[in-house]
Design a protein around this motif. Sequence first.
Motif, PDB file in Angstrom:
ATOM      1  N   ILE A 101       0.997  -1.219  -0.119  1.00 51.33           N
ATOM      2  CA  ILE A 101       0.076  -0.163  -0.098  1.00 51.33           C
ATOM      3  C   ILE A 101       0.736   1.202  -0.122  1.00 51.33           C
ATOM      4  N   ASP A 102       1.848   1.195   0.716  1.00 49.49           N
ATOM      5  CA  ASP A 102       2.753   2.538   0.885  1.00 49.49           C
ATOM      6  C   ASP A 102       3.767   2.504  -0.625  1.00 49.49           C
ATOM      7  N   ALA A 103       4.107   1.340  -1.105  1.00 47.68           N
ATOM      8  CA  ALA A 103       4.818   1.549  -2.328  1.00 47.68           C
ATOM      9  C   ALA A 103       3.819   2.167  -3.521  1.00 47.68           C
ATOM     10  N   THR A 104       2.461   1.565  -3.423  1.00 48.72           N
ATOM     11  CA  THR A 104       1.543   2.081  -4.387  1.00 48.72           C
ATOM     12  C   THR A 104       1.427   3.906  -4.234  1.00 48.72           C
ATOM     13  N   SER A 105       1.281   4.179  -2.986  1.00 51.44           N
ATOM     14  CA  SER A 105       1.005   5.610  -2.666  1.00 51.44           C
ATOM     15  C   SER A 105       2.361   6.335  -3.351  1.00 51.44           C
ATOM     16  N   ARG A 106       3.452   5.665  -2.810  1.00 50.04           N
ATOM     17  CA  ARG A 106       4.744   6.511  -3.524  1.00 50.04           C
ATOM     18  C   ARG A 106       4.903   6.570  -4.973  1.00 50.04           C
ATOM     19  N   LEU A 107       4.541   5.293  -5.437  1.00 53.49           N
ATOM     20  CA  LEU A 107       4.641   5.253  -7.269  1.00 53.49           C
ATOM     21  C   LEU A 107       3.460   6.229  -7.526  1.00 53.49           C
ATOM     22  N   ASN A 108       2.359   6.534  -7.035  1.00 51.22           N
ATOM     23  CA  ASN A 108       1.223   7.515  -7.528  1.00 51.22           C
ATOM     24  C   ASN A 108       1.643   8.653  -7.467  1.00 51.22           C
ATOM     25  N   THR A 109       2.383   9.170  -6.540  1.00 47.33           N
ATOM     26  CA  THR A 109       2.873  10.402  -6.209  1.00 47.33           C
ATOM     27  C   THR A 109       3.934  10.772  -7.140  1.00 47.33           C
ATOM     28  N   ILE A 110       4.961   9.743  -7.425  1.00 46.45           N
ATOM     29  CA  ILE A 110       5.688  10.385  -8.330  1.00 46.45           C
ATOM     30  C   ILE A 110       5.209  10.225 -10.009  1.00 46.45           C
ATOM     31  N   ALA A 111       4.382   9.431 -10.116  1.00 44.70           N
ATOM     32  CA  ALA A 111       3.548   9.274 -11.421  1.00 44.70           C
ATOM     33  C   ALA A 111       3.104  10.480 -11.973  1.00 44.70           C
ATOM     34  N   LYS A 112       2.202  11.135 -10.719  1.00 42.60           N
ATOM     35  CA  LYS A 112       1.585  12.383 -10.927  1.00 42.60           C
ATOM     36  C   LYS A 112       2.495  13.526 -11.085  1.00 42.60           C
ATOM     37  N   ALA A 113       3.634  13.605 -10.445  1.00 48.34           N
ATOM     38  CA  ALA A 113       4.629  14.572 -10.676  1.00 48.34           C
ATOM     39  C   ALA A 113       5.162  14.483 -12.102  1.00 48.34           C
ATOM     40  N   VAL A 114       5.505  13.305 -12.702  1.00 44.93           N
ATOM     41  CA  VAL A 114       5.840  13.438 -14.008  1.00 44.93           C
ATOM     42  C   VAL A 114       4.723  13.114 -15.359  1.00 44.93           C
ATOM     43  N   ASP A 115       3.443  13.488 -15.024  1.00 43.44           N
ATOM     44  CA  ASP A 115       2.384  13.551 -15.612  1.00 43.44           C
ATOM     45  C   ASP A 115       2.141  12.110 -16.415  1.00 43.44           C
ATOM     46  N   ILE A 116       2.148  10.968 -15.545  1.00 45.58           N
ATOM     47  CA  ILE A 116       1.875   9.729 -15.833  1.00 45.58           C
ATOM     48  C   ILE A 116       0.785   9.286 -14.909  1.00 45.58           C
ATOM     49  N   GLU A 117      -0.122   8.563 -15.496  1.00 48.72           N
ATOM     50  CA  GLU A 117      -1.416   7.991 -14.683  1.00 48.72           C
ATOM     51  C   GLU A 117      -1.003   6.700 -14.125  1.00 48.72           C
ATOM     52  N   LEU A 118      -0.751   6.271 -12.869  1.00 52.02           N
ATOM     53  CA  LEU A 118      -0.737   5.117 -12.452  1.00 52.02           C
ATOM     54  C   LEU A 118      -2.019   4.474 -12.548  1.00 52.02           C
ATOM     55  N   LEU A 119      -2.475   3.606 -13.383  1.00 51.04           N
ATOM     56  CA  LEU A 119      -3.894   3.017 -13.613  1.00 51.04           C
ATOM     57  C   LEU A 119      -4.086   1.929 -12.737  1.00 51.04           C
ATOM     58  N   ASP A 120      -3.199   1.024 -12.349  1.00 50.54           N
ATOM     59  CA  ASP A 120      -3.326  -0.115 -11.335  1.00 50.54           C
ATOM     60  C   ASP A 120      -2.049  -0.714 -10.860  1.00 50.54           C
ATOM     61  N   HIS A 121      -2.403  -1.334  -9.692  1.00 51.82           N
ATOM     62  CA  HIS A 121      -1.359  -2.069  -9.161  1.00 51.82           C
ATOM     63  C   HIS A 121      -1.843  -3.298  -8.761  1.00 51.82           C
ATOM     64  N   LEU A 122      -1.429  -4.442  -9.527  1.00 52.91           N
ATOM     65  CA  LEU A 122      -2.032  -5.550  -9.367  1.00 52.91           C
ATOM     66  C   LEU A 122      -1.118  -6.571  -8.584  1.00 52.91           C
ATOM     67  N   ILE A 123      -1.776  -7.076  -7.627  1.00 53.03           N
ATOM     68  CA  ILE A 123      -0.987  -8.416  -6.809  1.00 53.03           C
ATOM     69  C   ILE A 123      -1.579  -9.692  -7.400  1.00 53.03           C
ATOM     70  N   ILE A 124      -0.540 -10.302  -7.823  1.00 53.84           N
ATOM     71  CA  ILE A 124      -0.895 -11.740  -8.692  1.00 53.84           C
ATOM     72  C   ILE A 124      -0.403 -13.012  -7.829  1.00 53.84           C
ATOM     73  N   THR A 125      -1.429 -13.793  -7.692  1.00 49.42           N
ATOM     74  CA  THR A 125      -0.971 -15.120  -7.343  1.00 49.42           C
ATOM     75  C   THR A 125      -1.644 -16.166  -8.305  1.00 49.42           C
ATOM     76  N   HIS A 126      -1.285 -17.409  -7.990  1.00 49.42           N
ATOM     77  CA  HIS A 126      -1.554 -18.515  -8.924  1.00 49.42           C
ATOM     78  C   HIS A 126      -3.099 -18.626  -9.037  1.00 49.42           C
ATOM     79  N   ASP A 127      -3.759 -18.323  -7.843  1.00 50.12           N
ATOM     80  CA  ASP A 127      -5.143 -18.196  -8.016  1.00 50.12           C
ATOM     81  C   ASP A 127      -6.182 -17.119  -7.948  1.00 50.12           C
ATOM     82  N   ALA A 128      -5.594 -16.033  -7.827  1.00 50.56           N
ATOM     83  CA  ALA A 128      -6.265 -14.807  -7.408  1.00 50.56           C
ATOM     84  C   ALA A 128      -5.244 -13.360  -7.847  1.00 50.56           C
TER      85      ALA A 128
END
Length: 138
Positions: A101-128
Amino acid sequence: MIAFAPRSQKSGMPVARQRAMVDFLRAMVLRPADGFERFHVIFLDQARAYLGDAPLGEGGARSLSVRMREVFGKALSVDAKGIIIAHNHPSGECRPSQRDIDATSRLNTIAKAVDIELLDHLIITHDAVYSMRAGGKL
Protein backbone atom coordinates in the motif's frame (compact mmCIF):
# COMPACT_ATOMS: atom_id res chain seq x y z
CA MET A 1 -10.53 -13.22 -5.62
CA ILE A 2 -10.51 -10.85 -8.58
CA ALA A 3 -11.33 -7.29 -7.65
CA PHE A 4 -12.28 -5.88 -11.05
CA ALA A 5 -15.21 -3.73 -11.99
CA PRO A 6 -16.93 -4.78 -15.27
CA ARG A 7 -15.58 -1.59 -16.83
CA SER A 8 -13.45 0.84 -14.94
CA GLN A 9 -14.79 4.37 -15.20
CA LYS A 10 -11.26 5.68 -14.83
CA SER A 11 -9.55 3.54 -17.46
CA GLY A 12 -12.56 2.52 -19.55
CA MET A 13 -10.89 -0.85 -20.09
CA PRO A 14 -13.33 -3.65 -21.03
CA VAL A 15 -13.32 -6.81 -18.93
CA ALA A 16 -11.98 -9.00 -21.77
CA ARG A 17 -8.99 -6.69 -22.18
CA GLN A 18 -8.44 -6.67 -18.41
CA ARG A 19 -8.42 -10.47 -18.34
CA ALA A 20 -5.96 -10.68 -21.24
CA MET A 21 -3.69 -8.22 -19.45
CA VAL A 22 -3.90 -10.19 -16.20
CA ASP A 23 -3.11 -13.43 -18.03
CA PHE A 24 -0.07 -11.79 -19.60
CA LEU A 25 1.11 -10.31 -16.29
CA ARG A 26 0.54 -13.61 -14.48
CA ALA A 27 2.83 -15.30 -17.02
CA MET A 28 5.47 -12.60 -16.48
CA VAL A 29 5.55 -12.52 -12.69
CA LEU A 30 4.89 -16.18 -11.90
CA ARG A 31 7.47 -17.56 -14.33
CA PRO A 32 9.28 -19.65 -13.27
CA ALA A 33 7.52 -20.69 -10.07
CA ASP A 34 10.68 -20.42 -7.98
CA GLY A 35 9.35 -18.53 -4.97
CA PHE A 36 10.74 -15.13 -5.94
CA GLU A 37 8.75 -11.90 -6.08
CA ARG A 38 8.79 -10.19 -9.46
CA PHE A 39 7.68 -6.73 -10.58
CA HIS A 40 6.46 -5.99 -14.11
CA VAL A 41 5.24 -2.79 -15.77
CA ILE A 42 3.04 -2.23 -18.82
CA PHE A 43 3.41 1.13 -20.56
CA LEU A 44 0.41 2.73 -22.30
CA ASP A 45 -0.12 5.77 -24.49
CA GLN A 46 -2.79 8.48 -24.15
CA ALA A 47 -5.44 6.20 -25.72
CA ARG A 48 -4.46 3.32 -23.38
CA ALA A 49 -2.81 1.47 -26.26
CA TYR A 50 0.16 -0.79 -25.47
CA LEU A 51 3.60 0.79 -25.89
CA GLY A 52 5.65 -1.92 -24.24
CA ASP A 53 6.40 -3.70 -21.01
CA ALA A 54 9.38 -4.51 -18.86
CA PRO A 55 10.39 -6.61 -15.87
CA LEU A 56 11.80 -4.06 -13.45
CA GLY A 57 12.39 -5.86 -10.20
CA GLU A 58 13.02 -9.17 -8.54
CA GLY A 59 13.36 -10.02 -4.89
CA GLY A 60 13.31 -12.80 -2.37
CA ALA A 61 10.34 -14.80 -1.20
CA ARG A 62 9.05 -12.02 1.07
CA SER A 63 10.40 -8.77 -0.33
CA LEU A 64 11.02 -6.93 -3.53
CA SER A 65 13.23 -3.98 -4.32
CA VAL A 66 12.14 -1.69 -7.14
CA ARG A 67 13.98 1.44 -8.18
CA MET A 68 11.53 4.22 -8.98
CA ARG A 69 14.14 5.76 -11.28
CA GLU A 70 14.04 2.66 -13.49
CA VAL A 71 10.24 2.52 -13.60
CA PHE A 72 9.76 6.15 -14.53
CA GLY A 73 12.92 6.41 -16.64
CA LYS A 74 11.59 3.62 -18.87
CA ALA A 75 8.07 5.10 -18.88
CA LEU A 76 9.40 8.48 -19.97
CA SER A 77 11.66 6.91 -22.60
CA VAL A 78 8.64 5.41 -24.38
CA ASP A 79 6.51 8.54 -23.75
CA ALA A 80 4.00 6.57 -21.65
CA LYS A 81 0.97 8.43 -20.38
CA GLY A 82 -0.17 5.54 -18.20
CA ILE A 83 1.33 2.52 -16.49
CA ILE A 84 -0.01 -0.65 -14.95
CA ILE A 85 2.26 -2.37 -12.49
CA ALA A 86 2.07 -5.87 -11.12
CA HIS A 87 3.94 -8.06 -8.72
CA ASN A 88 3.43 -11.54 -7.38
CA HIS A 89 3.10 -12.90 -3.87
CA PRO A 90 4.82 -16.32 -3.85
CA SER A 91 3.11 -17.07 -0.53
CA GLY A 92 -0.22 -17.30 -2.34
CA GLU A 93 -1.70 -14.57 -0.10
CA CYS A 94 -3.30 -12.09 -2.46
CA ARG A 95 -4.06 -9.28 0.00
CA PRO A 96 -1.82 -6.21 -0.12
CA SER A 97 0.62 -5.74 2.72
CA GLN A 98 1.11 -2.33 4.30
CA ARG A 99 4.39 -2.21 2.38
CA ASP A 100 2.46 -2.77 -0.89
CA ILE A 101 0.00 0.00 0.00
CA ASP A 102 2.82 2.41 0.89
CA ALA A 103 4.73 1.59 -2.31
CA THR A 104 1.59 2.16 -4.39
CA SER A 105 1.09 5.56 -2.78
CA ARG A 106 4.71 6.50 -3.46
CA LEU A 107 4.49 5.29 -7.07
CA ASN A 108 1.29 7.27 -7.57
CA THR A 109 2.85 10.45 -6.17
CA ILE A 110 5.86 10.17 -8.47
CA ALA A 111 3.68 9.27 -11.46
CA LYS A 112 1.57 12.40 -10.97
CA ALA A 113 4.72 14.53 -10.71
CA VAL A 114 5.91 13.34 -14.14
CA ASP A 115 2.43 13.49 -15.74
CA ILE A 116 1.91 9.73 -15.96
CA GLU A 117 -1.19 8.01 -14.63
CA LEU A 118 -0.76 4.96 -12.44
CA LEU A 119 -3.79 3.05 -13.71
CA ASP A 120 -3.46 0.10 -11.36
CA HIS A 121 -1.17 -1.97 -9.19
CA LEU A 122 -2.02 -5.65 -9.32
CA ILE A 123 -0.97 -8.31 -6.84
CA ILE A 124 -0.96 -11.68 -8.56
CA THR A 125 -0.94 -15.23 -7.24
CA HIS A 126 -1.64 -18.50 -9.01
CA ASP A 127 -5.28 -18.40 -7.93
CA ALA A 128 -6.18 -14.73 -7.58
CA VAL A 129 -5.55 -11.12 -8.52
CA TYR A 130 -5.98 -8.09 -6.30
CA SER A 131 -6.44 -4.67 -7.92
CA MET A 132 -5.33 -1.75 -5.77
CA ARG A 133 -7.67 0.53 -7.74
CA ALA A 134 -10.73 -1.69 -7.38
CA GLY A 135 -9.80 -2.29 -3.73
CA GLY A 136 -9.79 1.47 -3.03
CA LYS A 137 -6.05 1.64 -2.31
CA LEU A 138 -5.21 3.79 -5.34
